[in-house]
Design a protein around this motif. Sequence first.
Motif, PDB file in Angstrom:
ATOM      1  N   LYS A 162     -18.466 -47.469 -18.034  1.00  0.00           N
ATOM      2  CA  LYS A 162     -17.336 -47.637 -16.920  1.00  0.00           C
ATOM      3  C   LYS A 162     -17.293 -46.774 -15.608  1.00  0.00           C
ATOM      4  CE  LYS A 162     -13.617 -48.411 -20.678  1.00  0.00           C
ATOM      5  NZ  LYS A 162     -12.671 -47.956 -21.381  1.00  0.00           N
ATOM      6  N   GLY A 163     -17.045 -47.284 -14.457  1.00  0.00           N
ATOM      7  CA  GLY A 163     -17.178 -46.688 -13.335  1.00  0.00           C
ATOM      8  C   GLY A 163     -18.398 -46.634 -12.727  1.00  0.00           C
ATOM      9  N   ARG A 164     -19.393 -47.232 -13.416  1.00  0.00           N
ATOM     10  CA  ARG A 164     -20.785 -47.432 -12.745  1.00  0.00           C
ATOM     11  C   ARG A 164     -21.089 -49.064 -12.837  1.00  0.00           C
ATOM     12  NH1 ARG A 164     -25.253 -45.606 -15.382  1.00  0.00           N
ATOM     13  NH2 ARG A 164     -24.110 -45.600 -17.443  1.00  0.00           N
ATOM     14  N   PHE A 165     -20.782 -49.610 -13.736  1.00  0.00           N
ATOM     15  CA  PHE A 165     -21.096 -51.140 -13.880  1.00  0.00           C
ATOM     16  C   PHE A 165     -19.969 -52.014 -13.647  1.00  0.00           C
ATOM     17  CE2 PHE A 165     -24.757 -50.567 -17.032  1.00  0.00           C
ATOM     18  CZ  PHE A 165     -25.457 -49.915 -16.469  1.00  0.00           C
ATOM     19  N   THR A 166     -20.051 -53.083 -12.896  1.00  0.00           N
ATOM     20  CA  THR A 166     -19.183 -54.099 -12.633  1.00  0.00           C
ATOM     21  C   THR A 166     -19.582 -55.511 -13.077  1.00  0.00           C
ATOM     22  OG1 THR A 166     -18.430 -52.933 -10.599  1.00  0.00           O
ATOM     23  CG2 THR A 166     -17.495 -55.085 -11.036  1.00  0.00           C
ATOM     24  N   ILE A 167     -18.696 -56.101 -13.893  1.00  0.00           N
ATOM     25  CA  ILE A 167     -19.135 -57.629 -14.135  1.00  0.00           C
ATOM     26  C   ILE A 167     -18.323 -58.570 -13.240  1.00  0.00           C
ATOM     27  CG2 ILE A 167     -17.432 -57.521 -16.298  1.00  0.00           C
ATOM     28  CD1 ILE A 167     -19.640 -59.308 -17.788  1.00  0.00           C
ATOM     29  N   SER A 168     -19.044 -59.460 -12.907  1.00  0.00           N
ATOM     30  CA  SER A 168     -18.092 -60.657 -12.387  1.00  0.00           C
ATOM     31  C   SER A 168     -18.731 -62.010 -12.677  1.00  0.00           C
ATOM     32  CB  SER A 168     -18.205 -60.173 -10.803  1.00  0.00           C
ATOM     33  OG  SER A 168     -19.603 -60.342 -10.366  1.00  0.00           O
ATOM     34  N   TRP A 226     -22.518 -59.115 -21.301  1.00  0.00           N
ATOM     35  CA  TRP A 226     -23.949 -58.476 -21.345  1.00  0.00           C
ATOM     36  C   TRP A 226     -23.766 -57.651 -22.372  1.00  0.00           C
ATOM     37  CZ3 TRP A 226     -27.796 -60.033 -18.230  1.00  0.00           C
ATOM     38  CH2 TRP A 226     -27.263 -60.893 -16.963  1.00  0.00           C
ATOM     39  N   TYR A 227     -24.914 -57.789 -23.046  1.00  0.00           N
ATOM     40  CA  TYR A 227     -25.173 -56.763 -24.095  1.00  0.00           C
ATOM     41  C   TYR A 227     -26.606 -56.156 -23.771  1.00  0.00           C
ATOM     42  CZ  TYR A 227     -21.770 -59.006 -27.019  1.00  0.00           C
ATOM     43  OH  TYR A 227     -20.515 -59.404 -27.600  1.00  0.00           O
ATOM     44  N   ARG A 228     -26.888 -55.042 -24.481  1.00  0.00           N
ATOM     45  CA  ARG A 228     -28.225 -54.330 -24.326  1.00  0.00           C
ATOM     46  C   ARG A 228     -28.660 -53.965 -25.744  1.00  0.00           C
ATOM     47  NH1 ARG A 228     -26.415 -49.247 -20.766  1.00  0.00           N
ATOM     48  NH2 ARG A 228     -25.390 -47.922 -22.261  1.00  0.00           N
ATOM     49  N   GLN A 229     -29.971 -53.848 -25.780  1.00  0.00           N
ATOM     50  CA  GLN A 229     -30.531 -53.216 -26.905  1.00  0.00           C
ATOM     51  C   GLN A 229     -31.821 -52.263 -26.664  1.00  0.00           C
ATOM     52  OE1 GLN A 229     -31.984 -56.103 -29.918  1.00  0.00           O
ATOM     53  NE2 GLN A 229     -31.697 -54.813 -31.455  1.00  0.00           N
ATOM     54  N   ALA A 230     -31.727 -51.041 -26.902  1.00  0.00           N
ATOM     55  CA  ALA A 230     -32.853 -50.129 -26.444  1.00  0.00           C
ATOM     56  C   ALA A 230     -33.527 -49.938 -27.944  1.00  0.00           C
ATOM     57  CB  ALA A 230     -32.305 -48.799 -26.182  1.00  0.00           C
ATOM     58  N   ASP A 289     -19.143 -66.306 -11.158  1.00  0.00           N
ATOM     59  CA  ASP A 289     -18.766 -67.365 -10.374  1.00  0.00           C
ATOM     60  C   ASP A 289     -18.725 -68.534 -10.933  1.00  0.00           C
ATOM     61  OD1 ASP A 289     -18.765 -69.527  -8.135  1.00  0.00           O
ATOM     62  OD2 ASP A 289     -20.132 -68.134  -7.078  1.00  0.00           O
ATOM     63  N   ASN A 290     -17.557 -69.279 -11.130  1.00  0.00           N
ATOM     64  CA  ASN A 290     -17.127 -70.424 -12.185  1.00  0.00           C
ATOM     65  C   ASN A 290     -17.903 -71.598 -11.730  1.00  0.00           C
ATOM     66  OD1 ASN A 290     -15.919 -68.735 -14.307  1.00  0.00           O
ATOM     67  ND2 ASN A 290     -13.938 -69.150 -13.286  1.00  0.00           N
ATOM     68  N   ALA A 291     -17.914 -71.699 -10.358  1.00  0.00           N
ATOM     69  CA  ALA A 291     -18.451 -72.640  -9.662  1.00  0.00           C
ATOM     70  C   ALA A 291     -19.917 -72.891  -9.862  1.00  0.00           C
ATOM     71  CB  ALA A 291     -18.225 -72.838  -8.178  1.00  0.00           C
ATOM     72  N   LYS A 292     -20.686 -71.889 -10.047  1.00  0.00           N
ATOM     73  CA  LYS A 292     -22.016 -71.824 -10.245  1.00  0.00           C
ATOM     74  C   LYS A 292     -22.363 -71.500 -11.856  1.00  0.00           C
ATOM     75  CE  LYS A 292     -23.353 -70.216  -5.709  1.00  0.00           C
ATOM     76  NZ  LYS A 292     -23.886 -68.891  -4.784  1.00  0.00           N
ATOM     77  N   ASN A 293     -21.442 -71.361 -12.833  1.00  0.00           N
ATOM     78  CA  ASN A 293     -21.577 -71.191 -13.998  1.00  0.00           C
ATOM     79  C   ASN A 293     -22.510 -70.010 -14.233  1.00  0.00           C
ATOM     80  OD1 ASN A 293     -20.214 -73.368 -14.905  1.00  0.00           O
ATOM     81  ND2 ASN A 293     -22.022 -74.746 -15.256  1.00  0.00           N
ATOM     82  N   THR A 294     -22.357 -68.841 -13.429  1.00  0.00           N
ATOM     83  CA  THR A 294     -23.143 -67.550 -13.646  1.00  0.00           C
ATOM     84  C   THR A 294     -22.394 -66.386 -13.679  1.00  0.00           C
ATOM     85  OG1 THR A 294     -24.642 -68.588 -11.573  1.00  0.00           O
ATOM     86  CG2 THR A 294     -24.674 -66.153 -12.048  1.00  0.00           C
ATOM     87  N   VAL A 295     -22.779 -65.571 -14.228  1.00  0.00           N
ATOM     88  CA  VAL A 295     -22.179 -64.165 -14.499  1.00  0.00           C
ATOM     89  C   VAL A 295     -23.073 -63.049 -13.941  1.00  0.00           C
ATOM     90  CG1 VAL A 295     -23.106 -63.878 -16.963  1.00  0.00           C
ATOM     91  CG2 VAL A 295     -21.135 -62.719 -16.123  1.00  0.00           C
ATOM     92  N   TYR A 296     -22.563 -62.104 -13.477  1.00  0.00           N
ATOM     93  CA  TYR A 296     -23.363 -60.923 -12.866  1.00  0.00           C
ATOM     94  C   TYR A 296     -23.073 -59.572 -13.188  1.00  0.00           C
ATOM     95  CZ  TYR A 296     -23.636 -64.591  -9.164  1.00  0.00           C
ATOM     96  OH  TYR A 296     -23.680 -65.882  -8.652  1.00  0.00           O
ATOM     97  N   LEU A 297     -24.007 -58.557 -13.469  1.00  0.00           N
ATOM     98  CA  LEU A 297     -23.644 -57.519 -13.551  1.00  0.00           C
ATOM     99  C   LEU A 297     -24.303 -56.602 -12.523  1.00  0.00           C
ATOM    100  CD1 LEU A 297     -22.416 -55.517 -15.944  1.00  0.00           C
ATOM    101  CD2 LEU A 297     -24.790 -55.209 -16.884  1.00  0.00           C
ATOM    102  N   GLN A 298     -23.384 -55.812 -11.939  1.00  0.00           N
ATOM    103  CA  GLN A 298     -23.986 -54.838 -10.772  1.00  0.00           C
ATOM    104  C   GLN A 298     -23.761 -53.359 -11.476  1.00  0.00           C
ATOM    105  OE1 GLN A 298     -24.778 -55.433  -7.505  1.00  0.00           O
ATOM    106  NE2 GLN A 298     -25.277 -53.100  -7.771  1.00  0.00           N
TER     107      GLN A 298
END
Length: 122
Positions: free
Chosen positions: A64-70, A36-40, A72-81
């Motif tokens: 760090k300590g606030r966001f978590t990346i994960s 995940w990238y971001r642009q302000a 799901d390879n079966a769904k070809n999906t990436v998440y950012l909590q």
Amino acid sequence: QVQLVESGGGLVQAGGSLRLSCAASGSIFSINAMGWYRQAPGKQRELVAAITSGRSTNYADSVKGRFTISRDNAKNTVYLQMNSLKPEDTAVYYCNANIATMYRSISNKDYWGQGTQVTVSS
């Protein structure tokens, strides 16, 4: 043809949480690193978090300590909590993935999503 489709952005108060999702679809042979990238406004695009196919992760110091990346390879999906959101997290968030496709031979290429707006109010 490969597409990355993001979802989950929105408006949230400081201290709140959001979860971003990014699903890859198309003629995918395998997916390597995702991130995940971001642009302000008025700033350069920056890396927020990345995860390898083996699930090794790295984060920008600011999240760090606030966001978590994960992923799901079966769904070809990436998440950012995203937790404990701050106004300075406000930006358009872009999903990125290095994806291998196969047509006579394997070819690796970086793909980008269309972006999703995250706005954190103070």
